[in-house]
Design a protein around this motif. Sequence first.
Motif, PDB file in Angstrom:
ATOM      1  N   VAL A 165       1.860  17.239   2.499  1.00 31.93           N
ATOM      2  CA  VAL A 165       0.561  17.641   1.954  1.00 31.93           C
ATOM      3  C   VAL A 165       0.323  16.947   0.619  1.00 31.93           C
ATOM      4  O   VAL A 165       1.186  16.987  -0.262  1.00 31.93           O
ATOM      5  CB  VAL A 165       0.496  19.170   1.766  1.00 31.93           C
ATOM      6  N   PRO A 166      -0.839  16.316   0.443  1.00 31.23           N
ATOM      7  CA  PRO A 166      -1.124  15.614  -0.812  1.00 31.23           C
ATOM      8  C   PRO A 166      -1.894  16.465  -1.820  1.00 31.23           C
ATOM      9  O   PRO A 166      -2.613  17.394  -1.461  1.00 31.23           O
ATOM     10  CB  PRO A 166      -2.020  14.466  -0.335  1.00 31.23           C
ATOM     11  N   ASN A 167      -1.711  16.131  -3.082  1.00 35.57           N
ATOM     12  CA  ASN A 167      -2.625  16.551  -4.146  1.00 35.57           C
ATOM     13  C   ASN A 167      -2.634  15.385  -5.119  1.00 35.57           C
ATOM     14  O   ASN A 167      -2.038  15.439  -6.190  1.00 35.57           O
ATOM     15  CB  ASN A 167      -2.155  17.833  -4.819  1.00 35.57           C
ATOM     16  N   ALA A 168      -3.316  14.313  -4.708  1.00 34.69           N
ATOM     17  CA  ALA A 168      -3.190  13.045  -5.413  1.00 34.69           C
ATOM     18  C   ALA A 168      -4.500  12.263  -5.465  1.00 34.69           C
ATOM     19  O   ALA A 168      -4.484  11.032  -5.583  1.00 34.69           O
ATOM     20  CB  ALA A 168      -2.110  12.190  -4.753  1.00 34.69           C
ATOM     21  N   ASN A 169      -5.623  12.955  -5.357  1.00 34.74           N
ATOM     22  CA  ASN A 169      -6.926  12.288  -5.411  1.00 34.74           C
ATOM     23  C   ASN A 169      -7.000  11.167  -4.374  1.00 34.74           C
ATOM     24  O   ASN A 169      -6.594  11.343  -3.233  1.00 34.74           O
ATOM     25  CB  ASN A 169      -7.228  11.775  -6.818  1.00 34.74           C
ATOM     26  N   ALA A 170      -7.473   9.985  -4.778  1.00 31.86           N
ATOM     27  CA  ALA A 170      -7.665   8.890  -3.829  1.00 31.86           C
ATOM     28  C   ALA A 170      -6.355   8.432  -3.206  1.00 31.86           C
ATOM     29  O   ALA A 170      -6.326   7.973  -2.060  1.00 31.86           O
ATOM     30  CB  ALA A 170      -8.359   7.723  -4.520  1.00 31.86           C
ATOM     31  N   ALA A 171      -5.243   8.577  -3.932  1.00 33.26           N
ATOM     32  CA  ALA A 171      -3.951   8.170  -3.391  1.00 33.26           C
ATOM     33  C   ALA A 171      -3.565   9.001  -2.175  1.00 33.26           C
ATOM     34  O   ALA A 171      -2.758   8.563  -1.347  1.00 33.26           O
ATOM     35  CB  ALA A 171      -2.868   8.291  -4.469  1.00 33.26           C
ATOM     36  N   GLY A 172      -4.144  10.189  -2.048  1.00 31.12           N
ATOM     37  CA  GLY A 172      -3.816  11.072  -0.934  1.00 31.12           C
ATOM     38  C   GLY A 172      -4.078  10.463   0.426  1.00 31.12           C
ATOM     39  O   GLY A 172      -3.492  10.898   1.422  1.00 31.12           O
ATOM     40  N   MET A 173      -4.941   9.454   0.486  1.00 30.58           N
ATOM     41  CA  MET A 173      -5.204   8.797   1.766  1.00 30.58           C
ATOM     42  C   MET A 173      -3.936   8.184   2.335  1.00 30.58           C
ATOM     43  O   MET A 173      -3.763   8.086   3.557  1.00 30.58           O
ATOM     44  CB  MET A 173      -6.294   7.722   1.589  1.00 30.58           C
ATOM     45  N   GLY A 174      -3.019   7.770   1.461  1.00 35.80           N
ATOM     46  CA  GLY A 174      -1.759   7.218   1.920  1.00 35.80           C
ATOM     47  C   GLY A 174      -0.928   8.241   2.668  1.00 35.80           C
ATOM     48  O   GLY A 174      -0.200   7.895   3.611  1.00 35.80           O
ATOM     49  N   VAL A 175      -1.021   9.503   2.266  1.00 36.48           N
ATOM     50  CA  VAL A 175      -0.321  10.576   2.966  1.00 36.48           C
ATOM     51  C   VAL A 175      -0.881  10.728   4.376  1.00 36.48           C
ATOM     52  O   VAL A 175      -0.140  10.845   5.355  1.00 36.48           O
ATOM     53  CB  VAL A 175      -0.442  11.902   2.191  1.00 36.48           C
ATOM     54  N   ILE A 176      -2.197  10.722   4.473  1.00 37.70           N
ATOM     55  CA  ILE A 176      -2.854  10.864   5.773  1.00 37.70           C
ATOM     56  C   ILE A 176      -2.428   9.740   6.702  1.00 37.70           C
ATOM     57  O   ILE A 176      -2.136   9.958   7.891  1.00 37.70           O
ATOM     58  CB  ILE A 176      -4.390  10.874   5.603  1.00 37.70           C
ATOM     59  N   GLN A 177      -2.371   8.523   6.177  1.00 37.11           N
ATOM     60  CA  GLN A 177      -1.975   7.368   6.998  1.00 37.11           C
ATOM     61  C   GLN A 177      -0.542   7.509   7.494  1.00 37.11           C
ATOM     62  O   GLN A 177      -0.244   7.240   8.666  1.00 37.11           O
ATOM     63  CB  GLN A 177      -2.139   6.086   6.178  1.00 37.11           C
ATOM     64  N   ALA A 178       0.357   7.938   6.607  1.00 35.34           N
ATOM     65  CA  ALA A 178       1.761   8.082   6.991  1.00 35.34           C
ATOM     66  C   ALA A 178       1.935   9.150   8.061  1.00 35.34           C
ATOM     67  O   ALA A 178       2.696   8.979   9.016  1.00 35.34           O
ATOM     68  CB  ALA A 178       2.602   8.420   5.760  1.00 35.34           C
ATOM     69  N   VAL A 179       1.219  10.246   7.907  1.00 37.59           N
ATOM     70  CA  VAL A 179       1.324  11.343   8.871  1.00 37.59           C
ATOM     71  C   VAL A 179       0.804  10.904  10.239  1.00 37.59           C
ATOM     72  O   VAL A 179       1.405  11.203  11.274  1.00 37.59           O
ATOM     73  CB  VAL A 179       0.563  12.581   8.351  1.00 37.59           C
ATOM     74  N   LYS A 180      -0.314  10.191  10.239  1.00 32.36           N
ATOM     75  CA  LYS A 180      -0.861   9.715  11.512  1.00 32.36           C
ATOM     76  C   LYS A 180       0.131   8.807  12.229  1.00 32.36           C
ATOM     77  O   LYS A 180       0.365   8.941  13.438  1.00 32.36           O
ATOM     78  CB  LYS A 180      -2.173   8.970  11.275  1.00 32.36           C
ATOM     79  N   GLU A 181       0.726   7.894  11.489  1.00 37.72           N
ATOM     80  CA  GLU A 181       1.665   6.954  12.097  1.00 37.72           C
ATOM     81  C   GLU A 181       2.944   7.639  12.567  1.00 37.72           C
ATOM     82  O   GLU A 181       3.622   7.150  13.474  1.00 37.72           O
ATOM     83  CB  GLU A 181       1.989   5.834  11.096  1.00 37.72           C
ATOM     84  N   ALA A 182       3.252   8.795  11.960  1.00 34.37           N
ATOM     85  CA  ALA A 182       4.453   9.528  12.349  1.00 34.37           C
ATOM     86  C   ALA A 182       4.291  10.206  13.698  1.00 34.37           C
ATOM     87  O   ALA A 182       5.278  10.522  14.363  1.00 34.37           O
ATOM     88  CB  ALA A 182       4.813  10.560  11.287  1.00 34.37           C
ATOM     89  N   GLY A 183       3.048  10.457  14.106  1.00 31.76           N
ATOM     90  CA  GLY A 183       2.801  11.054  15.405  1.00 31.76           C
ATOM     91  C   GLY A 183       2.476  12.530  15.355  1.00 31.76           C
ATOM     92  O   GLY A 183       2.390  13.141  14.287  1.00 31.76           O
ATOM     93  N   ALA A 184       2.343  13.126  16.528  1.00 32.86           N
ATOM     94  CA  ALA A 184       1.830  14.486  16.643  1.00 32.86           C
ATOM     95  C   ALA A 184       2.766  15.549  16.088  1.00 32.86           C
ATOM     96  O   ALA A 184       2.346  16.668  15.835  1.00 32.86           O
ATOM     97  CB  ALA A 184       1.526  14.793  18.105  1.00 32.86           C
TER      98      ALA A 184
END
Length: 327
Positions: A213-232
């Motif tokens: 879970v991010p709390n990093a403003n614009a940098a938080g998009m990197g968390v979303i990308q990593a989670v997506k690539e990690a799979g379901a």
Amino acid sequence: MKKTAFSRRSLLASAFALTLAGALPAHADDFKMGLLVPGSIGEEGWSRIGYDALKRVEKELGAKVSHVELPENPDAFEKAFRDFAGQGFRVVLGHGFQFQEAALAAAEDFPDTVFLVSQSRVHEANVIGLNTDVSQPFYLMGIVAATMGHKAGLVGGAEIPPVTQAFEGFAKGAKSVKADFPISTVFLGTFTDATAAKEASVSLISQGADFVVPNANAAGMGVIQAVKEAGAGVNTFNVYSDYTNAAPKNVLGTFLADYGQGIVRVVSDIKDGNVPKANIEFGLKDRDVVKFTFNDQAERPIPQELRKHLEEVTAKIVSGEVRTLAQ
């Protein structure tokens, strides 16, 4: 903070006590509001939220508005505050806790300007904090993570109160479900570097985190990308901005702060001559400002029974029965 500076501000608070009781004059024809943001308004995230709030003030209150995008530099913060105040801006909002000290310093010389500071609990003379208690929605996220997952990773932009308090809320929520629920935390030292956030998230996932879970403003998009690539098998939440389309199977819910609604409310009062007498606290009680929603399209959406429990917990947070912070 030097004692002499504190003393000057204390004297200032006394000198303007009557002013802050609601006697500041309103100038409807030339009411101006300025905004300082720690980043680009072109990117979805925290800075864009502040800018959208400013535009609502322009539209709904007829204010003349202006904004400045700034690097993380306290000297630049204070200069920008002084520039706006020197041009007769009635309200200037520093959008982030990092603006607090600069606002306090500038406010001493501009008593007719109201300085607002986002994510701050401060009220001294004409400096007023506008705090959104993010520990409350993060408490709900913690409950979900501990109920549906095995380990959580938290990625923060910097180790400052708005971020650490959010993570404290998450931990308290998780441990209300499982006292020994494991949580790892990373502070990036940046709110803009999505690559760094992604790398930190990949590392957390490799260590067994199935909620990141991010709390990093614009940098938080990197968390979303990593989670997506990690799979379901790995999940996350949107924080401040809705990135569901970027990872529709992994995002379980969204915390949004309709900051504009709250800002319009506060600035409208100031325009009418009613300066707040204490810092402003937004929380789950303010359903028009703090919103927590669910994603039904996720691979494993939050079950209805758990959603009902979250509503019950929300009611207890609002009533004060459940405290999301230690104090």
